[in-house]
Design a protein around this motif. Structure first.
Motif, mmCIF file in Angstrom:
data_model
loop_
_atom_site.group_PDB
_atom_site.id
_atom_site.type_symbol
_atom_site.label_atom_id
_atom_site.label_comp_id
_atom_site.label_asym_id
_atom_site.label_seq_id
_atom_site.Cartn_x
_atom_site.Cartn_y
_atom_site.Cartn_z
ATOM 1 N N LYS A 1 -30.376 27.405 -8.195
ATOM 2 C CA LYS A 1 -30.606 27.520 -9.642
ATOM 3 C C LYS A 1 -29.458 26.865 -10.409
ATOM 4 C CE LYS A 1 -28.476 32.102 -9.835
ATOM 5 N NZ LYS A 1 -28.731 33.547 -9.758
ATOM 6 N N SER B 1 -23.333 35.638 -2.519
ATOM 7 C CA SER B 1 -22.014 35.105 -2.152
ATOM 8 C C SER B 1 -20.939 36.180 -1.993
ATOM 9 C CB SER B 1 -21.547 34.100 -3.214
ATOM 10 O OG SER B 1 -22.419 33.004 -3.257
ATOM 11 N N GLY C 1 -25.490 31.234 -3.438
ATOM 12 C CA GLY C 1 -25.458 30.180 -4.441
ATOM 13 C C GLY C 1 -24.060 29.614 -4.599
ATOM 14 N N SER C 2 -23.226 30.305 -5.378
ATOM 15 C CA SER C 2 -21.890 29.787 -5.683
ATOM 16 C C SER C 2 -21.050 29.578 -4.423
ATOM 17 C CB SER C 2 -21.184 30.716 -6.667
ATOM 18 O OG SER C 2 -21.300 32.046 -6.258
ATOM 19 N N ARG D 1 -21.195 28.292 -10.707
ATOM 20 C CA ARG D 1 -22.148 27.732 -11.672
ATOM 21 C C ARG D 1 -21.516 27.650 -13.040
ATOM 22 N NH1 ARG D 1 -25.231 30.869 -8.542
ATOM 23 N NH2 ARG D 1 -24.820 32.708 -9.778
HETATM 24 C C1 LIG Z 1 -28.189 33.802 -8.448
HETATM 25 C C2 LIG Z 1 -28.784 34.649 -7.385
HETATM 26 C C3 LIG Z 1 -28.252 34.675 -6.077
HETATM 27 C C4 LIG Z 1 -27.017 33.899 -5.655
HETATM 28 O O1 LIG Z 1 -25.886 34.339 -6.316
HETATM 29 P P1 LIG Z 1 -24.416 33.822 -5.894
HETATM 30 O O2 LIG Z 1 -23.527 34.906 -6.339
HETATM 31 O O3 LIG Z 1 -24.205 32.549 -6.613
HETATM 32 O O4 LIG Z 1 -24.435 33.641 -4.433
HETATM 33 C C5 LIG Z 1 -28.879 35.468 -5.135
HETATM 34 N N1 LIG Z 1 -29.974 36.209 -5.439
HETATM 35 C C6 LIG Z 1 -30.513 36.214 -6.665
HETATM 36 C C7 LIG Z 1 -31.695 37.047 -6.932
HETATM 37 C C8 LIG Z 1 -29.934 35.440 -7.683
HETATM 38 O O5 LIG Z 1 -30.468 35.462 -8.908
#
Ligand SMILES: *Cc1c(COP(=O)(O)O)cnc(C)c1O
Length: 233
Positions: A38, A205, A222-223, A229
């Protein structure tokens, strides 16, 4: 400009996953790693795929649909954000699985749109708000069985497991309790539904190592993979 190389960071996270598996007597094969893409531009998503990780999670339907076109539809994509009924059709067309089914009205809309699209079976996870955080989506734990029964009765959505977001806190114990709570809910539901709920999507993360130790089969990072982000989405 050369594409970014994400191989080192992917390898490092797998190393962590392996350690958590060893600590909790689990095998590496039981755990999958999803890249939460995302807010990331299409070229970074493509670079991630070229670096060997092409399982993506997105939390906005339109953003994901546009990006998926741009990266020539590579990989497997899952919806991990809340879904409004008016985006159900596009979500079904964009994602291989929707992890955020959390109410009967959404299940009904997805079934209806599957009918229109000629989809006979479509895999989903049920999102459960284990931490009972008011700001979060997800069915309450004590509503989960009724919703699961409703999903199964429809005969279209294939319930493959459960998804949750850990409590937003620094307290390890509190976070672990969310994850063990989801696992225990799964263990209670399986015999009552007479159905294996193989997937436990939990861990991001900041907490994926604890999630694996508590039984996660899919961590959503993600991060930790892409870097911080810019927006707070
Ligand atoms: C954004 C998101 C993640 C990943 O988050 P990070 O902290 O960047 O790893 C995982 N699950 C959901 C549902 C998210 O919205």
């Amino acid at each position: 400009m050369e594409n970014e190389n994400f191989r080192p960071v992917i390898a490092r996270i797998w190393e962590d996953i392996k350690k958590s598996c060893e600590k909790s007597g689990r095998t590496l094969r039981e755990v999958s790693l999803m890249a939460v893409s995302k807010t990331q531009a299409a070229e970074r998503v493509l670079a991630m795929a070229e670096s060997g990780l092409s399982h993506f999670g997105e939390n906005r339907v339109q953003e994901a649909a546009a990006k998926r076109e741009a990266v020539k539809k590579v990989g497997v994509w899952e919806l991990i954000g809340p879904l409004q009924r008016n985006k159900a059709k596009l979500a079904l067309e964009t994602f291989e699985r929707i992890q955020t089914v959390d109410r009967a009205s959404l299940a009904a809309e997805l079934e209806k749109q599957c009918g229109k699209l000629g989809i006979e079976r479509y895999p989903v996870l049920m999102q459960v708000n284990i931490s009972e955080d008011e700001a979060k989506h997800g069915a309450a734990a004590d509503e989960a069985e009724a919703l699961a029964v409703r999903i199964l009765e429809g005969g279209v959505l294939q319930l493959e497991g459960l998804m949750t977001i850990g409590r937003f806190t620094d307290e390890e114990l509190e976070i672990r309790k969310c994850f063990s709570g989801l696992r225990e809910l799964r263990d209670r539901l399986q015999p009552r539904l007479g159905l294996p709920l193989r997937e436990l999507s939990m861990g991001m993360s900041s907490d994926y190592e604890w999630a694996i130790e508590e039984g996660s089969t899919l961590v959503r990072v993600g991060s930790g993979l892409f870097g911080r982000r810019e927006s707070s989405k």
